[in-house]
Enzyme design. Structure first.
Site, PDB file in Angstrom:
ATOM      1  N   PRO A   2     -17.929  11.710   9.702  1.00 27.28           N
ATOM      2  CA  PRO A   2     -17.866  11.479   8.553  1.00 27.28           C
ATOM      3  C   PRO A   2     -19.098  10.805   7.932  1.00 27.28           C
ATOM      4  CG  PRO A   2     -16.996   9.554   9.655  1.00 27.28           C
ATOM      5  CD  PRO A   2     -17.666  10.447  10.513  1.00 27.28           C
ATOM      6  N   GLU A   3     -19.763  11.280   6.911  1.00 32.00           N
ATOM      7  CA  GLU A   3     -20.720  10.891   6.248  1.00 32.00           C
ATOM      8  C   GLU A   3     -20.163  10.593   4.778  1.00 32.00           C
ATOM      9  OE1 GLU A   3     -24.614  12.243   6.623  1.00 32.00           O
ATOM     10  OE2 GLU A   3     -24.112  13.283   8.685  1.00 32.00           O
ATOM     11  N   HIS A 106      -3.321  12.501  19.299  1.00 29.88           N
ATOM     12  CA  HIS A 106      -4.381  11.593  18.867  1.00 29.88           C
ATOM     13  C   HIS A 106      -3.978  11.214  17.387  1.00 29.88           C
ATOM     14  CE1 HIS A 106      -6.699  12.393  22.489  1.00 29.88           C
ATOM     15  NE2 HIS A 106      -6.919  13.621  22.117  1.00 29.88           N
ATOM     16  N   ARG A 125     -11.626  10.172  19.341  1.00 32.37           N
ATOM     17  CA  ARG A 125     -12.632   9.476  20.034  1.00 32.37           C
ATOM     18  C   ARG A 125     -12.207   8.061  19.711  1.00 32.37           C
ATOM     19  NH1 ARG A 125     -18.690  11.869  19.341  1.00 32.37           N
ATOM     20  NH2 ARG A 125     -18.996  10.274  20.771  1.00 32.37           N
TER      21      ARG A 125
END
Length: 295
Positions: A2-3, A106, A125
């Site tokens: 994500p930016e 996840h 992650r």
DNA sequence: ACATAGACCTGTTGGC
DNA sequence: TGCCAACAGGTCTATG
């Protein structure tokens, strides 16, 4: 993922479902993401009405009806998705829901909303995190106090850039990634903005400032490029490389417009340039650039 | 002030 | 085909 453009895309996707909805129950599938959830996290979310959903830099902030705010950061691989009652049944699922439902490993946080929809946070992650804070104290919150200017805000222009960069010997690439200066840029959009403005990532940040403190022409180009590339990416729903999807499961498509990111060895797209895109590591991150037209 | 390295995690990719 | 090192959109810490 994500930016700024990806986080903004997530915000826009979640808002229609989340804002105005009440959280029936918050389900935590584990006790931590990057950090442990705060004590009573799930309990404090239970029964709350979501009154607004904002973005600050790469953070999402859901305002709640008891004066608290749910702060979420997606880290590198975090994603939200929405499942409605329809999805949950045995009825045929969309391709995306199928793919994701095969591997719920996840899915770390599930917000069960009144009415049956579910907002699911998935993060392989686990570099992302969530916490609660008082809305009135957000500005003073450790996550927010040091954040720099919003590059898509009215106030961001070449003069602001010049003020931030004046006297800095640090590399342009590093300065642009520094969230204390400009909040929301990440590796991809920095590479793209530098290419658009014809500036080498290895320039000193202070180079873009004239002796009298005014922005040089290069600063004008860079400020413009940052605004343009972020704005276009938001319009395109962000960039989908590995993890990023819009909350409805569809893909962003700005990745098709990358001029340098991930294009090592390809010809530079700048007209008449004829250069070749290089990849070089800077501060432990890959920089993609054209050595011929980025000076 | 600034650069570098390592840490946090897991999944994917590229080269041999 | 298989294995393993390198790498990935972010941030924080320690160290020089």
């Amino acid at each position: 993922m994500p930016e700024l453009p990806e986080v903004e895309t997530v915000r826009r996707g979640l808002a229609p479902v989340l804002v105005g909805a009440r959280i029936r129950r918050a389900e935590l599938r584990r006790s931590d993401l990057r950090f442990p959830f705060p004590p009573d996290f799930a309990k404090n979310l239970q029964g709350r009405l979501v009154t607004g959903l904002d973005r600050r830099a790469k953070y999402l902030v859901a305002r709640l009806d008891d004066g608290a705010a749910l702060i979420a950061h997606l880290g590198m691989s975090g994603a939200f998705r929405i499942e409605t009652l329809q999805d949950a049944g045995a009825a045929p699922l969309g391709a995306f829901a199928m793919a994701r439902s095969k591997d719920p490993t996840h899915d770390h946080v599930i917000l069960h909303l009144e009415g049956g929809a579910r907002v699911i946070y998935n993060d392989p992650r686990r570099f992302g995190f969530m916490t609660l804070a008082l809305e009135a104290e957000l500005e003073a919150h450790p996550f927010f106090t040091h954040l720099g200017v919003e590059p898509l805000s009215q106030g961001f222009d070449a003069r602001v850039l010049a003020r931030l960069f004046a006297g800095r010997k640090t590399l342009l690439k590093s300065a642009l990634l520094d969230q204390k200066l400009i909040a929301g840029l990440g590796n991809i959009y920095v590479c793209e903005a530098l290419h658009r403005s014809g500036l080498s990532p290895f320039r000193a940040a202070g180079d873009l400032v004239k002796a009298n403190g005014a922005p040089a022409r290069s600063a004008q180009r860079l400020a413009r490029a940052i605004r343009d590339v972020l704005g276009e990416a938001v319009e395109a729903g962000g960039s989908s490389l590995r993890d990023h999807r819009r909350a409805d499961g569809s893909l962003g498509y700005f990745q098709h417009r990358f001029q340098v990111y991930g294009r090592t060895g390809e010809a530079c797209a700048t007209p008449c340039c004829g250069g070749t895109i290089l990849r070089q590591t800077q501060n432990g991150r890959s920089s993609f650039f054209c050595p011929k037209c980025q000076r």
